[in-house]
Design a protein around this motif. Structure first.
Motif, short mmCIF file in Angstrom:
data_model
loop_
_atom_site.label_atom_id
_atom_site.label_comp_id
_atom_site.label_asym_id
_atom_site.label_seq_id
_atom_site.Cartn_x
_atom_site.Cartn_y
_atom_site.Cartn_z
N GLN A 1 -26.35 23.35 30.05
CA GLN A 1 -27.08 23.53 31.31
C GLN A 1 -28.59 23.64 31.13
O GLN A 1 -29.33 23.60 32.10
CB GLN A 1 -26.56 24.78 32.03
N SER A 2 -29.05 23.77 29.88
CA SER A 2 -30.48 23.91 29.63
C SER A 2 -30.96 22.86 28.64
O SER A 2 -30.75 23.01 27.43
CB SER A 2 -30.78 25.32 29.10
N SER A 3 -31.58 21.83 29.15
CA SER A 3 -32.10 20.80 28.25
C SER A 3 -33.18 21.38 27.34
O SER A 3 -33.36 20.93 26.21
CB SER A 3 -32.63 19.61 29.05
N GLU A 4 -33.90 22.41 27.83
CA GLU A 4 -34.93 23.06 27.01
C GLU A 4 -34.30 23.72 25.78
O GLU A 4 -34.82 23.58 24.68
CB GLU A 4 -35.72 24.11 27.81
N LEU A 5 -33.19 24.42 25.98
CA LEU A 5 -32.52 25.08 24.85
C LEU A 5 -31.99 24.05 23.88
O LEU A 5 -32.14 24.19 22.66
CB LEU A 5 -31.39 25.99 25.35
N LYS A 6 -31.39 22.99 24.40
CA LYS A 6 -30.86 21.92 23.55
C LYS A 6 -31.98 21.30 22.71
O LYS A 6 -31.84 21.15 21.50
CB LYS A 6 -30.19 20.86 24.42
N LEU A 7 -33.09 20.95 23.35
CA LEU A 7 -34.22 20.35 22.63
C LEU A 7 -34.82 21.33 21.63
O LEU A 7 -35.22 20.95 20.53
CB LEU A 7 -35.30 19.88 23.63
N PHE A 8 -34.88 22.60 22.01
CA PHE A 8 -35.40 23.65 21.13
C PHE A 8 -34.58 23.72 19.84
O PHE A 8 -35.13 23.75 18.74
CB PHE A 8 -35.36 24.99 21.87
#
Length: 177
Positions: free
Chosen positions: A40-47
């Motif tokens: 649900q969080s592309s930011e967390l995935k990219l991080f």
């Protein structure tokens, strides 16, 4: 998802450890929470996948985000940091879910429908699934408008296709012959 083989090894290891301690279900809940958060969080995935960000920063963030996680889950974060594999955490959560279901004797039936399952269609699908499996089955609904109507059930290596698109295709083959 990258690192599927490695993810399977890590998932097996954490399942073995947590099952021996009697907390495989708690770790399973953690894995579901982590999986949902990453998807649900592309930011967390990219991080997590970013090779420029230091592993220690990733570990600190994971421990903060999932502060209520079980000690075995947090230990997995540390092991992944040591082995520079934090990027495959999402794949590990998916593998853990599959392995945990196998351990508990639960099978997942993937049901493809043209629209979301209605209670009536879900009952029809469950009746068909009970013919195909003796295990406890959970249903995962996938929507694909291309099947026009009806449903397709995938259960392990079996597939039951009761879609309108399949019936039309069969009719077309019969007419061509």
């Amino acid at each position: 998802m990258t690192g599927t083989r490695a993810a399977l090894r890590y998932a097996k290891a954490i399942l073995d450890v947590s099952n021996a301690k009697g907390n495989a279900e708690v770790v399973g809940t953690d894995m579901k929470t982590i999986s949902d958060a990453i998807s649900q969080s592309s930011e967390l995935k990219l991080f997590l996948e970013n090779p420029v960000i230091k592993g220690e920063s990733k570990l600190a963030a994971l421990n903060e985000i999932f502060a209520s996680a079980n000690a075995d889950t947090k230990n997995l974060f540390s092991v992944l940091l040591q082995n520079k594999r934090l990027d495959i955490l999402e794949a590990i959560t998916a593998q853990y879910a599959k392995l945990y279901d196998e351990l508990k004797g639960v099978e997942v039936a993937y049901v493809t429908t043209a629209t979301l399952l209605t209670p009536a269609l879900e009952a029809q699908v469950l009746a068909k699934v009970k013919e195909l499996s003796t295990k406890e089955v959970t249903i995962v609904n996938e929507v694909n408008k291309d099947i026009i109507g009806g449903f397709i059930i995938r259960l392990g290596d079996m597939q039951y296709n009761a879609s309108i698109a399949n019936k039309l295709s069969q009719l077309k083959r019969e007419f061509n012959n």
